[in-house]
Write a protein that holds these residues in place. Structure first.
Motif, PDB file in Angstrom:
ATOM      1  N   LEU A   1      56.515  55.620  34.821  1.00 21.39           N
ATOM      2  CA  LEU A   1      55.782  55.739  34.124  1.00 21.39           C
ATOM      3  C   LEU A   1      54.518  55.365  35.862  1.00 21.39           C
ATOM      4  CD1 LEU A   1      54.665  53.896  31.572  1.00 21.39           C
ATOM      5  CD2 LEU A   1      56.051  51.936  32.726  1.00 21.39           C
ATOM      6  N   PHE A   2      55.175  54.771  35.582  1.00 18.99           N
ATOM      7  CA  PHE A   2      54.588  54.566  37.300  1.00 18.99           C
ATOM      8  C   PHE A   2      54.036  56.036  38.222  1.00 18.99           C
ATOM      9  CE2 PHE A   2      56.970  51.048  37.604  1.00 18.99           C
ATOM     10  CZ  PHE A   2      56.336  49.610  36.783  1.00 18.99           C
TER      11      PHE A   2
ATOM     12  N   ALA B   1      59.012  59.477  30.704  1.00 15.72           N
ATOM     13  CA  ALA B   1      59.054  57.872  30.437  1.00 15.72           C
ATOM     14  C   ALA B   1      59.599  57.297  29.296  1.00 15.72           C
ATOM     15  CB  ALA B   1      57.652  56.969  31.546  1.00 15.72           C
ATOM     16  N   VAL B   2      59.433  58.228  28.473  1.00 18.03           N
ATOM     17  CA  VAL B   2      59.321  57.339  27.405  1.00 18.03           C
ATOM     18  C   VAL B   2      60.799  58.474  26.771  1.00 18.03           C
ATOM     19  CG1 VAL B   2      58.837  57.913  24.900  1.00 18.03           C
ATOM     20  CG2 VAL B   2      56.991  57.587  26.533  1.00 18.03           C
TER      21      VAL B   2
ATOM     22  N   LEU C   1      54.202  49.945  26.684  1.00 23.12           N
ATOM     23  CA  LEU C   1      53.834  50.564  27.656  1.00 23.12           C
ATOM     24  C   LEU C   1      53.577  51.756  27.937  1.00 23.12           C
ATOM     25  CD1 LEU C   1      53.697  47.344  30.112  1.00 23.12           C
ATOM     26  CD2 LEU C   1      52.863  46.900  28.066  1.00 23.12           C
ATOM     27  N   ALA C   2      54.145  53.101  27.367  1.00 17.80           N
ATOM     28  CA  ALA C   2      54.490  53.902  28.062  1.00 17.80           C
ATOM     29  C   ALA C   2      53.558  55.455  26.743  1.00 17.80           C
ATOM     30  CB  ALA C   2      55.644  54.684  28.201  1.00 17.80           C
ATOM     31  N   HIS C   3      54.123  54.105  25.792  1.00 15.85           N
ATOM     32  CA  HIS C   3      53.337  54.822  24.027  1.00 15.85           C
ATOM     33  C   HIS C   3      51.698  54.326  24.295  1.00 15.85           C
ATOM     34  CE1 HIS C   3      56.667  56.651  22.418  1.00 15.85           C
ATOM     35  NE2 HIS C   3      57.142  55.378  22.288  1.00 15.85           N
TER      36      HIS C   3
ATOM     37  N   LEU D   1      49.533  54.362  20.086  1.00 18.15           N
ATOM     38  CA  LEU D   1      49.267  52.713  19.848  1.00 18.15           C
ATOM     39  C   LEU D   1      50.416  52.459  18.558  1.00 18.15           C
ATOM     40  CD1 LEU D   1      45.569  52.529  19.816  1.00 18.15           C
ATOM     41  CD2 LEU D   1      47.017  52.465  21.768  1.00 18.15           C
ATOM     42  N   ASP D   2      50.828  53.041  17.396  1.00 15.32           N
ATOM     43  CA  ASP D   2      51.454  52.176  16.882  1.00 15.32           C
ATOM     44  C   ASP D   2      53.290  52.189  17.190  1.00 15.32           C
ATOM     45  OD1 ASP D   2      49.630  52.120  15.190  1.00 15.32           O
ATOM     46  OD2 ASP D   2      49.566  53.819  14.293  1.00 15.32           O
ATOM     47  N   ASP D   3      53.008  53.185  18.097  1.00 14.17           N
ATOM     48  CA  ASP D   3      54.944  53.184  18.266  1.00 14.17           C
ATOM     49  C   ASP D   3      54.996  52.305  19.205  1.00 14.17           C
ATOM     50  OD1 ASP D   3      55.654  55.919  16.679  1.00 14.17           O
ATOM     51  OD2 ASP D   3      54.352  56.877  18.071  1.00 14.17           O
ATOM     52  N   SER D   4      53.803  51.387  20.472  1.00  9.50           N
ATOM     53  CA  SER D   4      53.637  51.332  21.034  1.00  9.50           C
ATOM     54  C   SER D   4      53.615  49.830  20.392  1.00  9.50           C
ATOM     55  CB  SER D   4      51.726  50.877  21.783  1.00  9.50           C
ATOM     56  OG  SER D   4      52.374  49.828  23.007  1.00  9.50           O
TER      57      SER D   4
END
Length: 162
Positions: free
Chosen positions: A20-21, A28-29, A59-61, A67-70
């Motif tokens: 992620l970073f 990351a997901v 946050l990774a999504h 955006l829906d997954d997030s």
């Protein structure tokens, strides 16, 4: 330990954060999903490590513009943490802020503003001078100001109601 041990979940969590970073969001997901699965089975669905890992997955999504997954991840985290902590807890304010950011990216500025305001109202109710708490308040205020500036609706009311 075996593939279902919490330490394996912790390793996946750590790898997920590293990816992620370093902006490798797909990997990351994948690692964060593995961690959530292992933590859920080993520690229970309401364990704080499940919630934390799930928020990072959200946050990774967000970074992947899924955006829906997030939002689904963040809604799940909110329900989990409110069940344990109640609504009046600083962590809930952070979750609301993150959800508002997703709503902004979805283009739903009214919902984003409503969630930012809910976070700010919660922070007013539980105010403390602890530095980590004040940082959270400042993040929400900056996000509200950004939203108003982007939408062209900057108002002095925003700053006088503090």
């Amino acid at each position: 330990y075996g593939p279902r041990h919490p330490l394996v979940g912790e390793s996946h969590h750590s790898l997920g954060l590293c990816y992620l970073f370093t902006e490798n969001y797909r990997d990351a997901v994948t690692h964060l999903e593995n961690s959530v699965r292992i933590y859920t089975n080993a520690l229970g669905v309401k364990h704080p490590d499940v919630a934390s890992t799930l928020m990072f997955k959200g946050l990774a999504h967000l970074a992947l513009e899924k955006l829906d997954d997030s939002m689904a991840c963040m809604l799940r985290v909110r329900r989990m943490r409110e069940d344990i902590l109640g609504h009046n807890h600083p962590e809930i304010g952070q979750i609301l802020n993150n959800m508002a950011c997703v709503q902004y990216e979805l283009g739903d500025y009214k919902k984003a503003e409503s969630l930012f305001q809910e976070a700010l109202d919660l922070q007013r109710e539980i105010f403390t001078t602890e530095s980590a708490f004040l940082k959270g308040v400042s993040i929400v205020l900056c996000n509200i100001a950004f939203l108003h500036a982007k939408s062209g609706s900057v108002s002095l009311k925003l700053f006088t109601d503090l």
